[in-house]
Design a protein around this motif. Structure first.
Motif, short mmCIF file in Angstrom:
data_model
loop_
_atom_site.label_atom_id
_atom_site.label_comp_id
_atom_site.label_asym_id
_atom_site.label_seq_id
_atom_site.Cartn_x
_atom_site.Cartn_y
_atom_site.Cartn_z
N SER A 84 0.83 -0.96 0.03
CA SER A 84 -0.31 0.49 -0.37
C SER A 84 0.80 1.50 -0.24
O SER A 84 0.40 2.57 -1.03
N VAL A 85 2.16 1.48 0.79
CA VAL A 85 2.91 2.25 0.78
C VAL A 85 3.03 2.43 -0.51
O VAL A 85 4.19 3.50 -0.89
N ALA A 86 4.02 1.78 -1.16
CA ALA A 86 4.67 1.55 -2.73
C ALA A 86 3.63 1.70 -3.61
O ALA A 86 4.44 2.96 -3.94
N TYR A 87 2.40 1.91 -3.53
CA TYR A 87 1.62 2.12 -4.91
C TYR A 87 1.99 3.21 -4.37
O TYR A 87 1.27 3.82 -5.57
N PHE A 88 1.23 3.88 -3.49
CA PHE A 88 0.88 5.46 -3.05
C PHE A 88 2.34 6.64 -3.24
O PHE A 88 1.71 7.29 -4.05
N LEU A 89 3.12 5.65 -3.16
CA LEU A 89 4.36 6.28 -4.03
C LEU A 89 5.20 7.00 -4.76
O LEU A 89 5.22 7.60 -5.88
N PHE B 254 10.06 9.06 1.26
CA PHE B 254 10.53 7.93 1.34
C PHE B 254 11.71 8.11 2.18
O PHE B 254 12.02 6.70 3.54
N VAL B 255 12.23 9.06 2.18
CA VAL B 255 13.48 9.61 3.53
C VAL B 255 12.97 9.22 4.74
O VAL B 255 13.06 8.78 5.81
N LEU B 256 11.45 9.67 5.39
CA LEU B 256 10.99 9.31 6.46
C LEU B 256 10.50 8.52 6.67
O LEU B 256 9.90 8.38 7.90
N CYS B 257 10.51 7.45 5.95
CA CYS B 257 10.08 5.64 5.51
C CYS B 257 11.04 5.33 6.54
O CYS B 257 10.86 4.40 7.33
N THR B 258 12.33 5.81 6.56
CA THR B 258 13.61 5.43 7.39
C THR B 258 13.90 6.07 8.30
O THR B 258 14.47 5.76 9.04
N VAL B 259 13.06 6.94 8.24
CA VAL B 259 13.32 7.12 9.85
C VAL B 259 13.71 6.37 11.16
O VAL B 259 14.66 6.86 11.87
N PRO B 260 12.29 5.46 11.32
CA PRO B 260 12.79 4.53 12.21
C PRO B 260 14.12 3.68 12.69
O PRO B 260 14.25 3.63 13.84
N PHE B 261 14.62 3.68 11.23
CA PHE B 261 16.21 2.59 11.03
C PHE B 261 17.08 3.75 11.68
O PHE B 261 18.19 3.52 11.68
N TRP B 262 16.91 4.99 12.29
CA TRP B 262 17.97 5.69 12.71
C TRP B 262 18.37 5.74 13.75
O TRP B 262 19.29 5.88 14.26
N THR B 263 17.58 5.25 14.39
CA THR B 263 17.82 4.26 16.31
C THR B 263 17.74 3.16 16.16
O THR B 263 17.72 2.15 15.25
N SER B 264 18.64 2.78 17.12
CA SER B 264 18.26 0.90 17.38
C SER B 264 17.40 0.74 17.55
O SER B 264 16.32 0.66 17.89
N ASN B 265 17.23 -1.12 16.91
CA ASN B 265 16.80 -2.13 16.99
C ASN B 265 15.87 -2.01 18.72
O ASN B 265 14.73 -1.83 18.60
N THR C 234 8.71 -3.22 8.02
CA THR C 234 7.87 -3.53 7.29
C THR C 234 8.59 -1.94 5.76
O THR C 234 8.65 -2.87 4.60
N MET C 235 9.95 -2.04 6.04
CA MET C 235 10.58 -0.94 5.56
C MET C 235 11.52 -2.56 4.39
O MET C 235 11.61 -1.50 3.17
N PHE C 236 11.95 -3.19 4.75
CA PHE C 236 11.72 -4.70 3.58
C PHE C 236 10.93 -4.80 3.36
O PHE C 236 11.88 -5.11 1.25
N MET C 237 10.23 -4.47 3.64
CA MET C 237 9.15 -4.96 1.54
C MET C 237 8.79 -3.62 1.10
O MET C 237 8.44 -4.09 -0.20
N ILE C 238 8.81 -2.57 1.53
CA ILE C 238 8.46 -1.11 1.15
C ILE C 238 9.66 -0.99 -0.08
O ILE C 238 9.22 -0.42 -1.12
N VAL C 239 10.28 -1.12 0.35
CA VAL C 239 12.01 -0.82 -0.99
C VAL C 239 11.81 -1.98 -2.03
O VAL C 239 11.82 -0.85 -3.69
N PRO C 240 11.82 -3.14 -2.03
CA PRO C 240 11.50 -3.47 -2.71
C PRO C 240 10.26 -3.06 -4.27
O PRO C 240 10.77 -3.55 -4.88
#
Length: 305
Positions: free
Chosen positions: A107-112, A126-137, A187-193
């Motif tokens: 859904s997110v990829a389709y919208f973008l 797309f950068v906003l989607c990666t913001v959570p990756f800026w911190t530790s899991n 989820t980001m691992f699904m959005i990107v490809p």
């Protein structure tokens, strides 16, 4: 005139072949040192014997047999053995997380890809989607505790609205919290490809489908989904392989009460049962490879890329 040109081409072929080998050599060396050699060591240790004090370099199938001890028959209560129950629990999380991340990621990829016209805005979102990756899991997982805990914000809001009379216990340290954390983390691992596959779709195909009288859902199902299957497959492989081997998320969000294959391997390692953990790791690797093999039978990635 043809003989000299033929001999010249034959003479230059080995040179190009040598250059190609030299170009591939560094990557082959990295693959050998950081994948094949550690994998061979794990396979070797899985065949060793051990006791409370030492590892015994003797070839034995004891570790593999002990993992499936009692799995050939049901218990008195009709339950499966520990190993099969643990794999079923891991598969349950894997299927749930895969389905939810696929739905959200698509859904997110389709919208973008199709609803955001500006390339600048696509980049910003797309950068906003990666913001959570800026911190530790771990930090991202722990952030759910004050929200879902017994005295967390969610329970306080539910009780304040009069929807419940007492705190909801299953919000934290449960299957729900584990799945929620997995979806949040991966989820980001699904959005990107999927987004990458959708950006390669020729927009004229969508116009042709619309001109042919196809509805939006028909265009989505018959045009967009088939042309995005490579991204869907790659994202599925990422999510499935990560969830199958994860033990940190299940340990933290499950309150150390939920079993998984990765968690069992981690516990066996902490008790210095390295041969048993190595045998478990080899079985897990075989299962994951079979899953990936089954997925790649659906889509030929080399042909699609």
């Amino acid at each position: 005139m043809s003989a000299p040109s033929t001999s010249a081409s034959v003479a230059t072929t080995p040179v190009h072949a040598v250059k190609a080998w030299w170009q591939a050599a560094p990557f082959a060396l990295v693959f050998l040192l950081f994948f094949l050699v550690p994998l061979a060591l794990v396979a070797m240790v899985s065949l060793w014997n051990f006791n409370e004090y030492e590892l015994i370099p003797a070839v034995t199938l004891r570790n593999y047999l002990s993992l499936f001890e009692g799995c050939s028959r049901l218990t008195d209560n009709g339950d499966l053995c520990v190993t099969l129950n643990t794999y079923l629990s891991t598969f349950k999380f894997c299927v749930l997380v895969w389905g939810i991340t696929l739905l959200i990621g698509f859904s997110v990829a389709y919208f973008l890809a199709f609803h955001v016209r500006s390339s600048t805005m696509q980049t910003v979102l797309f950068v906003l989607c990666t913001v959570p990756f800026w911190t530790s899991n771990v930090i991202r997982m722990i952030s759910w505790v004050p929200l879902l805990g017994r005295n967390g914000l969610v329970n306080q809001a539910l009780m304040g609205l009069g929807l419940v009379n007492q705190p909801v216990e299953w919000l934290l340290f449960s299957d729900f919290s584990v799945v929620l954390a997995f979806v949040h983390l991966y989820t980001m691992f699904m959005i990107v490809p999927i987004f990458n596959s959708m950006m390669r779709i020729d927009r004229s195909l969508l116009e042709a489908a619309s001109d042919a009288g196809a509805s939006g859902w028909q265009t989505l199902w018959n045009v967009v989904v088939p042309l995005s299957r490579t991204g869907i497959l790659i994202g599925s492989i990422f999510v499935i392989t990560i969830v199958m081997g994860d033990f940190v998320t299940i340990g933290v969000m499950g309150g150390q009460q939920i079993a998984s294959i990765g968690k069992i391997i981690q516990v066996q390692t902490s008790y210095l049962q390295f041969p048993l953990a190595a045998a478990n790791a080899m079985i897990l690797l075989a299962v994951v490879l079979m899953i990936i093999w089954g997925l790649t039978r659906l889509v030929d990635i080399r042909k699609e890329l």
